[in-house]
Motif scaffolding. Structure first.
Motif, PDB file in Angstrom:
ATOM      1  N   ASP A 352       0.830  -1.194   0.000  1.00  0.00           N
ATOM      2  CA  ASP A 352       0.000   0.000   0.000  1.00  0.00           C
ATOM      3  C   ASP A 352       0.877   1.262   0.000  1.00  0.00           C
ATOM      4  OD1 ASP A 352      -2.408   1.484   0.407  1.00  0.00           O
ATOM      5  OD2 ASP A 352      -1.923   1.627   2.539  1.00  0.00           O
ATOM      6  N   ARG A 353       1.924   1.205   0.815  1.00  0.00           N
ATOM      7  CA  ARG A 353       2.863   2.327   0.878  1.00  0.00           C
ATOM      8  C   ARG A 353       3.442   2.611  -0.512  1.00  0.00           C
ATOM      9  NH1 ARG A 353       8.079   0.308   3.410  1.00  0.00           N
ATOM     10  NH2 ARG A 353       8.101  -0.686   1.370  1.00  0.00           N
ATOM     11  N   ASP A 354       3.881   1.544  -1.201  1.00  0.00           N
ATOM     12  CA  ASP A 354       4.496   1.736  -2.508  1.00  0.00           C
ATOM     13  C   ASP A 354       3.506   2.311  -3.515  1.00  0.00           C
ATOM     14  OD1 ASP A 354       6.750   0.760  -1.363  1.00  0.00           O
ATOM     15  OD2 ASP A 354       6.572  -1.255  -2.209  1.00  0.00           O
ATOM     16  N   GLN A 355       2.274   1.858  -3.413  1.00  0.00           N
ATOM     17  CA  GLN A 355       1.261   2.378  -4.342  1.00  0.00           C
ATOM     18  C   GLN A 355       1.025   3.866  -4.133  1.00  0.00           C
ATOM     19  OE1 GLN A 355      -2.288   0.125  -3.823  1.00  0.00           O
ATOM     20  NE2 GLN A 355      -1.576  -1.580  -5.104  1.00  0.00           N
ATOM     21  N   LEU A 356       0.871   4.244  -2.867  1.00  0.00           N
ATOM     22  CA  LEU A 356       0.589   5.642  -2.577  1.00  0.00           C
ATOM     23  C   LEU A 356       1.792   6.513  -2.944  1.00  0.00           C
ATOM     24  CD1 LEU A 356      -1.436   7.652  -1.557  1.00  0.00           C
ATOM     25  CD2 LEU A 356      -0.771   7.145   0.774  1.00  0.00           C
ATOM     26  N   ASN A 357       2.965   5.991  -2.635  1.00  0.00           N
ATOM     27  CA  ASN A 357       4.195   6.682  -2.996  1.00  0.00           C
ATOM     28  C   ASN A 357       4.228   6.948  -4.502  1.00  0.00           C
ATOM     29  OD1 ASN A 357       6.708   7.738  -2.827  1.00  0.00           O
ATOM     30  ND2 ASN A 357       7.775   5.799  -2.485  1.00  0.00           N
ATOM     31  N   PHE A 358       3.871   5.942  -5.259  1.00  0.00           N
ATOM     32  CA  PHE A 358       3.836   6.051  -6.717  1.00  0.00           C
ATOM     33  C   PHE A 358       2.834   7.131  -7.143  1.00  0.00           C
ATOM     34  CE2 PHE A 358       1.735   4.723 -10.673  1.00  0.00           C
ATOM     35  CZ  PHE A 358       2.806   4.771 -11.548  1.00  0.00           C
ATOM     36  N   LEU A 359       1.651   7.097  -6.516  1.00  0.00           N
ATOM     37  CA  LEU A 359       0.619   8.066  -6.880  1.00  0.00           C
ATOM     38  C   LEU A 359       1.049   9.495  -6.560  1.00  0.00           C
ATOM     39  CD1 LEU A 359      -2.585   6.183  -5.658  1.00  0.00           C
ATOM     40  CD2 LEU A 359      -1.865   6.601  -8.034  1.00  0.00           C
ATOM     41  N   ILE A 360       1.685   9.661  -5.407  1.00  0.00           N
ATOM     42  CA  ILE A 360       2.130  10.999  -5.006  1.00  0.00           C
ATOM     43  C   ILE A 360       3.172  11.516  -5.999  1.00  0.00           C
ATOM     44  CG2 ILE A 360       3.403  12.287  -3.234  1.00  0.00           C
ATOM     45  CD1 ILE A 360       1.989  10.490  -1.148  1.00  0.00           C
ATOM     46  N   ARG A 361       4.105  10.649  -6.378  1.00  0.00           N
ATOM     47  CA  ARG A 361       5.148  11.078  -7.321  1.00  0.00           C
ATOM     48  C   ARG A 361       4.579  11.363  -8.709  1.00  0.00           C
ATOM     49  NH1 ARG A 361      10.464  10.072  -5.212  1.00  0.00           N
ATOM     50  NH2 ARG A 361      10.151   9.281  -3.116  1.00  0.00           N
TER      51      ARG A 361
END
Ligand code: ADP
Ligand code: MG
Length: 396
Positions: A352-361
């Motif tokens: 989940d962290r990686d997904q959100l990180n991706f979305l933020i970037r």
């Protein structure tokens, strides 16, 4: 070193920001695309949140403050730091006043911060100057210090602060920064309404309230996360006590709202989804049923909760990570408004962290592409998110 840090050192002589909130607030004000609301206790360093951006902006920051004594203090302090700051007030000798007005009317004024009382800013004698600054687009920010003075719920209501709404309407396009140490919700709402803040970014010192218990569970380690959530919700709601309680589960996507609501209901706790994909009628029904204690659990995207003030929220779960600690405190802070023990839990998952990180970037890249350039403050959402992740990993 970033331009902001450099300015912090050279102009104010500080090595670092007082707090993450101070840094975040400064950066948000600098960005200049939103109104900002700073809620921090006395002594936390609120002034810097507009003073530093004022120095880096082109144009003048108009600072409203209720008392001449407070204003004089601040102006003296800034002058000692060689920051071009002045005040116009009723005690000012007329020669000095002429000098300031002449600077403000010049083609490129030297002044960076102009401190003024709400009485003075509304006075007829100041209007020509104000109009001319507006017309020439020379106002960088409007900062309203001690903003709780607009509220009759506050401890020092000042009727003249109410005139600031008109001032605000005249300063179209000038971002507003409101600052106060007084946090009650009613006061906050009065401030937002009176100053016509448009969905302001709020920076508040995290106050872990005593009745709130926070924890983090690693979701991926659970054999069945839904059963785990169910047990938690059941316990938080306190079984069959007469006092009805309720809870909120925040999810990032519509699909997970549906999924979690469905699973909880199947396991035995009635839960309804709330997200933008629902028909307006269904969405309203979810909310009113929950408000009326007909449905104990609402499973919602973060669009839910603005303006919702329900006292008996016994738990707030984040099924997905919040974007920043600031949003996490705000969202989880909807629990336990009645002062009774309540729980706030994050179900953390590295995926989940990686997904959100991706979305933020991705969002940042999209903005940069639109703008055609990169800015130092583009990194702010990433830093905010990293702080959120650090909190979870440390807690876990
Ligand atoms: P507030 O308005 O929140 O009550 P002030 O803006 O008056 O607080 O600041 C309180 C004190 O903290 C001031 O003496 C100020 O110089 C100091 N201060 C502000 N920011 C910093 C910082 N980043 N590092 C060290 N001291 C700071
Ligand atoms: Mg202050």
């Amino acid at each position: 070193m970033s331009a902001v840090h450099r300015a912090l050192q050279t102009h104010f002589g500080f090595d670092k920001f007082r707090s993450q909130q101070q840094e975040d607030a400064v950066k948000a004000v600098l960005k200049g695309d939103r109104d900002v609301f700073v809620l921090m206790p006395t002594g936390a360093g609120k002034s810097l949140c507009y003073q530093l951006p004022a120095l880096l902006a082109s144009g003048i920051t108009l600072v409203i403050s209720p008392l001449i004594a407070l204003i004089q203090d601040q102006v003296e302090h800034l002058k000692a730091l060689n920051v071009p700051a002045r005040s116009i007030n009723s005690k000012l000798p007329s020669a000095e006043r002429r000098e300031i007005l002449a600077d403000l009317e010049s083609e490129s004024p030297r002044l960076k911060l102009l401190y003024i009382t709400p009485e003075m800013v509304a006075s007829p004698s100041f209007q020509p100057c104000l109009n001319s600054l507006c017309a020439r687009g020379l106002l960088a920010y409007l900062a309203v210090d001690e903003a709780h003075c607009v509220s009759q719920w506050g401890h020092d209501f000042r009727p003249d602060y109410l005139k600031l709404g008109d001032l605000r309407s005249r300063l179209q396009g000038v971002p507003c920064v409101a600052l106060t140490a007084t946090a009650p919700k009613r006061v906050q709402e009065d401030i937002e309404r009176s100053l016509k803040l448009r969905s302001p970014l709020v920076f508040a010192t995290p106050v872990f309230r005593k009745n709130l218990k926070y924890d983090v569970i690693f979701r991926d380690l659970l054999p069945d996360p839904y059963v785990h959530l169910f047990a938690f919700a059941k316990e938080a709601l306190g079984g069959n006590t007469a006092e009805k309680g309720c809870g909120i589960v925040y999810c990032r996507t519509r699909e997970s709202c549906e999924e979690v609501a469905h699973k909880l209901t199947k396991l035995g706790i009635l839960a309804k989804p709330y997200h933008a994909g629902l028909k307006a009628g269904d969405r309203t029904e979810s909310q009113t049923d929950w408000m009326a204690d007909k449905v104990p659990v609402i499973v919602a995207t973060i669009s839910f909760g603005m303006g919702v003030d329900k006292a008996n929220v016994r738990f707030v779960v984040h099924w997905n990570l919040a974007k920043s600690l600031a949003s996490y405190y705000q969202e989880s802070g909807r629990a336990g408004r009645d002062g009774l023990p309540s729980s706030c839990r994050i179900y953390y998952s590295p995926k989940d962290r990686d997904q959100l990180n991706f979305l933020i970037r991705k969002e940042i890249a999209r903005k940069q592409e639109k703008r055609g350039s990169e800015k130092e403050q583009d990194k702010a959402p990433i830093l905010d998110f990293e702080a959120m992740v650090a909190f979870c990993e440390q807690e876990g």
